[in-house]
Design a protein around this motif. Structure first.
Motif, mmCIF file in Angstrom:
data_model
loop_
_atom_site.group_PDB
_atom_site.id
_atom_site.type_symbol
_atom_site.label_atom_id
_atom_site.label_comp_id
_atom_site.label_asym_id
_atom_site.label_seq_id
_atom_site.Cartn_x
_atom_site.Cartn_y
_atom_site.Cartn_z
ATOM 1 N N SER A 1 -22.192 -11.818 93.571
ATOM 2 C CA SER A 1 -22.695 -11.577 92.371
ATOM 3 C C SER A 1 -21.909 -11.835 91.205
ATOM 4 O O SER A 1 -22.321 -11.594 89.988
ATOM 5 C CB SER A 1 -23.795 -10.376 92.234
ATOM 6 O OG SER A 1 -22.943 -9.012 92.314
ATOM 7 N N ALA A 2 -20.741 -11.606 91.564
ATOM 8 C CA ALA A 2 -20.018 -11.994 90.326
ATOM 9 C C ALA A 2 -18.982 -13.187 90.417
ATOM 10 O O ALA A 2 -18.777 -13.688 91.656
ATOM 11 C CB ALA A 2 -18.912 -10.592 90.364
ATOM 12 N N THR A 3 -18.684 -13.654 89.378
ATOM 13 C CA THR A 3 -17.691 -14.979 89.330
ATOM 14 C C THR A 3 -16.175 -14.640 89.254
ATOM 15 O O THR A 3 -15.724 -13.877 88.596
ATOM 16 C CB THR A 3 -17.935 -15.750 87.985
ATOM 17 O OG1 THR A 3 -19.679 -16.070 87.941
ATOM 18 C CG2 THR A 3 -17.281 -16.889 88.124
ATOM 19 N N ALA B 1 -7.811 -18.097 89.510
ATOM 20 C CA ALA B 1 -6.400 -17.344 89.929
ATOM 21 C C ALA B 1 -6.242 -16.145 89.493
ATOM 22 O O ALA B 1 -7.368 -15.663 88.499
ATOM 23 C CB ALA B 1 -5.380 -18.316 89.241
ATOM 24 N N GLU B 2 -5.681 -15.569 90.137
ATOM 25 C CA GLU B 2 -5.449 -14.080 89.807
ATOM 26 C C GLU B 2 -4.183 -13.516 89.454
ATOM 27 O O GLU B 2 -3.426 -12.899 90.207
ATOM 28 C CB GLU B 2 -5.898 -12.968 90.899
ATOM 29 C CG GLU B 2 -7.326 -13.307 91.458
ATOM 30 C CD GLU B 2 -7.570 -12.374 92.879
ATOM 31 O OE1 GLU B 2 -6.987 -11.556 93.132
ATOM 32 O OE2 GLU B 2 -8.810 -12.678 93.250
ATOM 33 N N THR C 1 -14.370 -7.101 90.850
ATOM 34 C CA THR C 1 -14.489 -8.622 90.579
ATOM 35 C C THR C 1 -13.086 -9.199 91.481
ATOM 36 O O THR C 1 -13.199 -10.185 92.029
ATOM 37 C CB THR C 1 -14.681 -9.185 89.407
ATOM 38 O OG1 THR C 1 -16.104 -8.595 88.874
ATOM 39 C CG2 THR C 1 -14.821 -10.693 89.302
ATOM 40 N N VAL C 2 -11.991 -8.706 90.704
ATOM 41 C CA VAL C 2 -10.779 -9.454 91.068
ATOM 42 C C VAL C 2 -9.811 -9.065 92.332
ATOM 43 O O VAL C 2 -9.071 -9.613 92.766
ATOM 44 C CB VAL C 2 -10.024 -9.635 90.065
ATOM 45 C CG1 VAL C 2 -10.659 -10.285 88.889
ATOM 46 C CG2 VAL C 2 -9.379 -8.094 89.448
ATOM 47 N N LEU C 3 -10.085 -7.693 92.701
ATOM 48 C CA LEU C 3 -9.425 -7.015 93.714
ATOM 49 C C LEU C 3 -10.016 -6.894 95.077
ATOM 50 O O LEU C 3 -11.386 -6.949 95.118
ATOM 51 C CB LEU C 3 -9.064 -5.577 93.495
ATOM 52 C CG LEU C 3 -8.210 -5.308 92.245
ATOM 53 C CD1 LEU C 3 -7.572 -3.803 92.033
ATOM 54 C CD2 LEU C 3 -6.857 -6.127 92.540
ATOM 55 N N PRO C 4 -9.241 -6.933 96.198
ATOM 56 C CA PRO C 4 -9.880 -6.807 97.552
ATOM 57 C C PRO C 4 -10.367 -5.496 97.779
ATOM 58 O O PRO C 4 -10.059 -4.542 97.049
ATOM 59 C CB PRO C 4 -8.989 -7.200 98.629
ATOM 60 C CG PRO C 4 -7.790 -7.090 97.715
ATOM 61 C CD PRO C 4 -7.709 -7.135 96.406
ATOM 62 N N LYS C 5 -11.331 -5.314 98.687
ATOM 63 C CA LYS C 5 -12.025 -3.962 98.886
ATOM 64 C C LYS C 5 -11.128 -2.740 99.125
ATOM 65 O O LYS C 5 -11.222 -1.849 98.770
ATOM 66 C CB LYS C 5 -13.094 -4.042 99.789
ATOM 67 C CG LYS C 5 -14.437 -4.863 99.520
ATOM 68 C CD LYS C 5 -15.187 -4.806 100.537
ATOM 69 C CE LYS C 5 -16.663 -5.698 100.192
ATOM 70 N NZ LYS C 5 -17.665 -5.412 101.285
ATOM 71 N N SER D 1 -7.458 -11.982 83.460
ATOM 72 C CA SER D 1 -8.576 -13.077 83.721
ATOM 73 C C SER D 1 -9.848 -12.734 83.235
ATOM 74 O O SER D 1 -10.386 -11.505 83.642
ATOM 75 C CB SER D 1 -8.311 -13.507 85.133
ATOM 76 O OG SER D 1 -8.426 -12.302 86.063
ATOM 77 N N GLU D 2 -10.479 -13.677 82.889
ATOM 78 C CA GLU D 2 -11.848 -13.606 82.544
ATOM 79 C C GLU D 2 -12.938 -13.554 83.677
ATOM 80 O O GLU D 2 -12.680 -14.244 84.744
ATOM 81 C CB GLU D 2 -12.546 -14.599 81.505
ATOM 82 C CG GLU D 2 -13.716 -14.660 81.080
ATOM 83 C CD GLU D 2 -13.568 -13.264 80.011
ATOM 84 O OE1 GLU D 2 -13.947 -12.515 80.561
ATOM 85 O OE2 GLU D 2 -13.659 -13.588 79.007
#
Length: 296
Positions: free
Chosen positions: A2-4, A8-9, A129-133, A191-192
Motif C-alpha cells: 500500500s505504500a510506494t 533508493a534508500e 515505508t523504507v525500513l524492513p520489518k 527520500s520521498e
C-alpha cells in the motif's frame, strides 16, 4: 503493497535522525514554556488563568494536526510535508518571540503547534515505508521515546535558557536554527514516499476530538484557579484596614502562598492534559502504523 517504496534508500539513518530531532523539538516546546509562564504573564500583563492558554492552544493544535497532516503526507509525500511542517513550526516560533500582544502570542502558539503536531506521524509513516520489518520497531520506539524525554527535560532546559539569556523570547528563538537545519538537510537526506491507497479523512471525528479536548482543557484550569484567585484578591483589599504592619505582613505572606498554590494547580492541570494528549497522539499513531502494516 500500500505504500510506494523509493527507488533508493540513501542514508536512512540520517533520515531517522532528522525525524527524531523534529519530534523532540516539537514536543519540547510545550514543556520548555512552563519555566517562563510567570514571566510571560507579567510581560503581557495577563492573569495565570489566561496565561495557561499558551499551553492549552499548543496542545490542542498538536492533537488536531495529527490526522490532517497524516492524510496530507500520504497524498502529497512525507518529505514535502515534513519540510512544510518544520517551516511552519519555525515561523510560529518566530511569531511567538516577536509577539507584541497576548492575542498575537496565542495565535502564534497555535501556528507553532500546527507545524509541530504532524512531525511524529510523518516520521513513523516514513519508517514503515523504507525500513524492513525487523528494524521498524526500534525506529518507531525511538520516535515515540522523544515525547517522554521532552516532557521530562522541557522545564529544566527552559529554566537553563531563561537563566542564561534572561528573556523568555529566547525559548522560542532557539528553535529557528534547529528548524532551518532540519529543512536544509531534509532535501538530500530524506527520500520521498507516498501511500498508494489513501482513505478519506474522518473530518467529523477530528472536529469532535478537537472540541472534546478544548472543553476539558478549558474546564480544568478555570475551575482550579478562578475561586482561589478571587478570594485572594478580596483578602488583599482588606489589608489597608489593618494598622499593625507585622500582622499585615503575615496576612500578605499567606495570601501570596494561596495565589502560588492556585498557580501550581493551574499549571499542573495544563501539564497533565498536555501529557495525556501527547500520549493519545502516540497511541493513535501506533494504531495507524499497525493498520498500515496489515495493508503492506
Amino acid at each position: 503493497m500500500s505504500a510506494t517504496l523509493p527507488k533508493a534508500e540513501p542514508n536512512q539513518k540520517w533520515a531517522i535522525f532528522l525525524f527524531t530531532i523534529g519530534v523532540f523539538m516539537a514536543a519540547l516546546d510545550n514543556g520548555i514554556i512552563s519555566a517562563a509562564l510567570t514571566t510571560i504573564n507579567k510581560s503581557f500583563q495577563v492573569s495565570p488563568s489566561w496565561g495557561a492558554w499558551g499551553i492549552t492552544l499548543y496542545t490542542l493544535g498538536l492533537a488536531v494536526s495529527v490526522p490532517i497532516v497524516g492524510k496530507l503526507s500520504d497524498r502529497y509525500g512525507r518529505k514535502k510535508l515534513f519540510i512544510a511542517e518544520v517551516t511552519l513550526f519555525g515561523i510560529g516560533s518566530l511569531l511567538v518571540a516577536i509577539s507584541q500582544s497576548f492575542p498575537m502570542f496565542l495565535l502564534a502558539r497555535l501556528i507553532q503547534s500546527l507545524g509541530g503536531g504532524g512531525i511524529f506521524i510523518i516520521g513513523s509513516s516514513h519508517v514503515l515505508t523504507v525500513l524492513p520489518k525487523e528494524k521498524q520497531g526500534t525506529a518507531l520506539g525511538l520516535l515515540g521515546a522523544m515525547n517522554g524525554i521532552a516532557a521530562v527535560l522541557g522545564p529544566n532546559i527552559g529554566s537553563f535558557i531563561l537563566d542564561i539569556a534572561g528573556s523568555w523570547h529566547w525559548l522560542f528563538l532557539i528553535n529557528l536554527p534547529i528548524a532551518a537545519g532540519l529543512v536544509l538537510f531534509s532535501f538530500p537526506l530524506i527520500s520521498e514516499t507516498k501511500a498508494d491507497q489513501i482513505k478519506p479523512l474522518d473530518l467529523t471525528g477530528t472536529v469532535i476530538l478537537s472540541l472534546a479536548i478544548l472543553s476539558v482543557m478549558y474546564g480544568i484550569p478555570a475551575n482550579s484557579f478562578a475561586g482561589g484567585e478571587a478570594n485572594a484578591l478580596q483578602l488583599k483589599e482588606k489589608l489597608s484596614q489593618i494598622p499593625d504592619p507585622n500582622i499585615k505582613q503575615i496576612i500578605t505572606d499567606a495570601i501570596q502562598e494561596s495565589i502560588g498554590t492556585g498557580f501550581g494547580k493551574l499549571y499542573l492541570a495544563a501539564a497533565v492534559m498536555s501529557i495525556i494528549v501527547i500520549g493519545a497522539i502516540t497511541i493513535l499513531s501506533a494504531y495507524r502504523n499497525k493498520q498500515a502494516r496489515r495493508d503492506m
